[in-house]
Design a protein around this motif. Structure first.
Motif, PDB file in Angstrom:
ATOM      1  N   LEU A 163     -21.535 -22.382 -16.417  1.00  0.00           N
ATOM      2  CA  LEU A 163     -21.811 -23.678 -17.045  1.00  0.00           C
ATOM      3  C   LEU A 163     -20.628 -24.134 -17.878  1.00  0.00           C
ATOM      4  O   LEU A 163     -20.238 -25.310 -17.846  1.00  0.00           O
ATOM      5  CB  LEU A 163     -23.060 -23.560 -17.919  1.00  0.00           C
ATOM      6  N   LYS A 164     -20.034 -23.203 -18.614  1.00  0.00           N
ATOM      7  CA  LYS A 164     -18.885 -23.550 -19.441  1.00  0.00           C
ATOM      8  C   LYS A 164     -17.717 -23.993 -18.581  1.00  0.00           C
ATOM      9  O   LYS A 164     -17.017 -24.963 -18.891  1.00  0.00           O
ATOM     10  CB  LYS A 164     -18.494 -22.357 -20.311  1.00  0.00           C
ATOM     11  N   GLU A 165     -17.496 -23.282 -17.472  1.00  0.00           N
ATOM     12  CA  GLU A 165     -16.400 -23.645 -16.575  1.00  0.00           C
ATOM     13  C   GLU A 165     -16.636 -25.012 -15.947  1.00  0.00           C
ATOM     14  O   GLU A 165     -15.702 -25.793 -15.737  1.00  0.00           O
ATOM     15  CB  GLU A 165     -16.245 -22.586 -15.484  1.00  0.00           C
ATOM     16  N   ALA A 166     -17.908 -25.307 -15.606  1.00  0.00           N
ATOM     17  CA  ALA A 166     -18.210 -26.561 -14.918  1.00  0.00           C
ATOM     18  C   ALA A 166     -18.097 -27.769 -15.827  1.00  0.00           C
ATOM     19  O   ALA A 166     -17.898 -28.891 -15.349  1.00  0.00           O
ATOM     20  CB  ALA A 166     -19.618 -26.498 -14.322  1.00  0.00           C
ATOM     21  N   THR A 167     -18.246 -27.549 -17.143  1.00  0.00           N
ATOM     22  CA  THR A 167     -18.210 -28.677 -18.081  1.00  0.00           C
ATOM     23  C   THR A 167     -16.840 -28.898 -18.693  1.00  0.00           C
ATOM     24  O   THR A 167     -16.658 -29.836 -19.482  1.00  0.00           O
ATOM     25  CB  THR A 167     -19.232 -28.456 -19.206  1.00  0.00           C
TER      26      THR A 167
ATOM     27  N   SER B 143     -13.207 -30.289 -18.845  1.00  0.00           N
ATOM     28  CA  SER B 143     -12.600 -31.473 -18.246  1.00  0.00           C
ATOM     29  C   SER B 143     -11.602 -31.060 -17.175  1.00  0.00           C
ATOM     30  O   SER B 143     -10.779 -30.156 -17.397  1.00  0.00           O
ATOM     31  CB  SER B 143     -11.887 -32.313 -19.309  1.00  0.00           C
TER      32      SER B 143
END
Length: 260
Positions: A167-171, A173
């Motif tokens: 989730l952190k990687e996907a959010t 920028s």
């Protein structure tokens, strides 16, 4: 072969128009696409929720916005009148058209209030009180929606660390993209006339089929093809295009799902 399949489908819709016009009107109202995307359509629904001993409804029928409707008597009236619980300004609805009722130990039911255009549950006319099940299809005159029931509450485990990382990687920028430099005329690819499709037509397939339908009248009237006594009811080109576009797109999606 493709033309014969299309003519067969067209014959089916002629029969629907002649003998089941209300069903055809419902299809056009629910599945009207034209040149719009499927995302632009509003899908109507209603969910009956039982939390402890408190029942309530969640629906987007009133004004297209999702609302939670609490009613102390367990009665949710639907109709054209402004005083009902779910007021819908549809001229085909009666002022007091139908009621969703919750009875402890028995669940949710649908009752038609002797409306002019009737209420239907999974295609069957509603007489008296009919019990509702999860996934039922309700139609009040021309207004159709799905009914769901939620009785169980499940508390989920904490999210695993691997998913939190994803989730952190996907959010994060994405890196900025450098603007492309226009190519000079010498660098641009040359036009290849052989790469252009031979059969180009500005008309879409369905519209062309409808416009050229007169060319196939002799074929449709031939008994050997099984299409006789052909007659076209008074449908304008827009209505016929909507009918055919809808069901040709369904046929394509079914074929793709089978291949997948």
């Amino acid at each position: 072969m493709e033309i014969e399949q299309r003519l067969g489908l067209y014959q089916i819709f002629l029969k629907l128009y002649q003998y089941h016009r209300s069903l055809l009107d419902e299809i056009l109202q629910l599945e009207r696409t034209g040149h719009k995307t499927f995302a632009s359509r509003t899908i109507h629904y209603m969910t009956g929720v039982i939390e402890g001993e408190q029942p309530y409804l969640v629906t987007n029928l009133a004004g297209g916005k999702t609302k939670i409707l609490l009613q102390p008597q367990g009665l949710w009236s639907i109709g054209r009148d402004r005083q009902v619980a779910i007021s819908i300004p549809d001229p085909h609805l009666s002022r007091y058209h139908a009621v969703i009722q919750y009875i402890p130990e028995r669940g949710f039911s649908l009752v038609d209030l002797r409306s002019t255009n009737g209420s239907f549950l999974n295609g069957e006319p509603v007489h008296g009180r009919m019990r509702l099940k999860d996934g039922d299809r309700i139609r009040l005159s021309n207004l159709a929606f799905s009914f769901f029931i939620s009785q169980d509450t499940q508390i989920l485990d904490q999210v695993p660390p691997a998913i939190l990382t994803k989730l952190k990687e996907a959010t994060v920028s994405p890196p900025s993209v450098k603007p492309s430099i226009p190519q000079s005329p010498a660098q641009q690819p040359k036009f290849d006339p052989l790469s252009v499709p031979k059969h180009t037509d500005s008309r879409q397939g369905t519209s062309r089929f409808l416009e050229d339908l007169s060319e196939f009248k002799d074929a449709m009237a031939t008994p050997a093809r099984g299409i006789s006594d052909f007659s076209i009811p008074e449908l304008n080109s827009v209505a016929r295009g909507e009918i055919l576009d809808r069901f040709f797109s369904l046929q394509k999606s079914e074929n793709l799902s089978i291949k997948g």
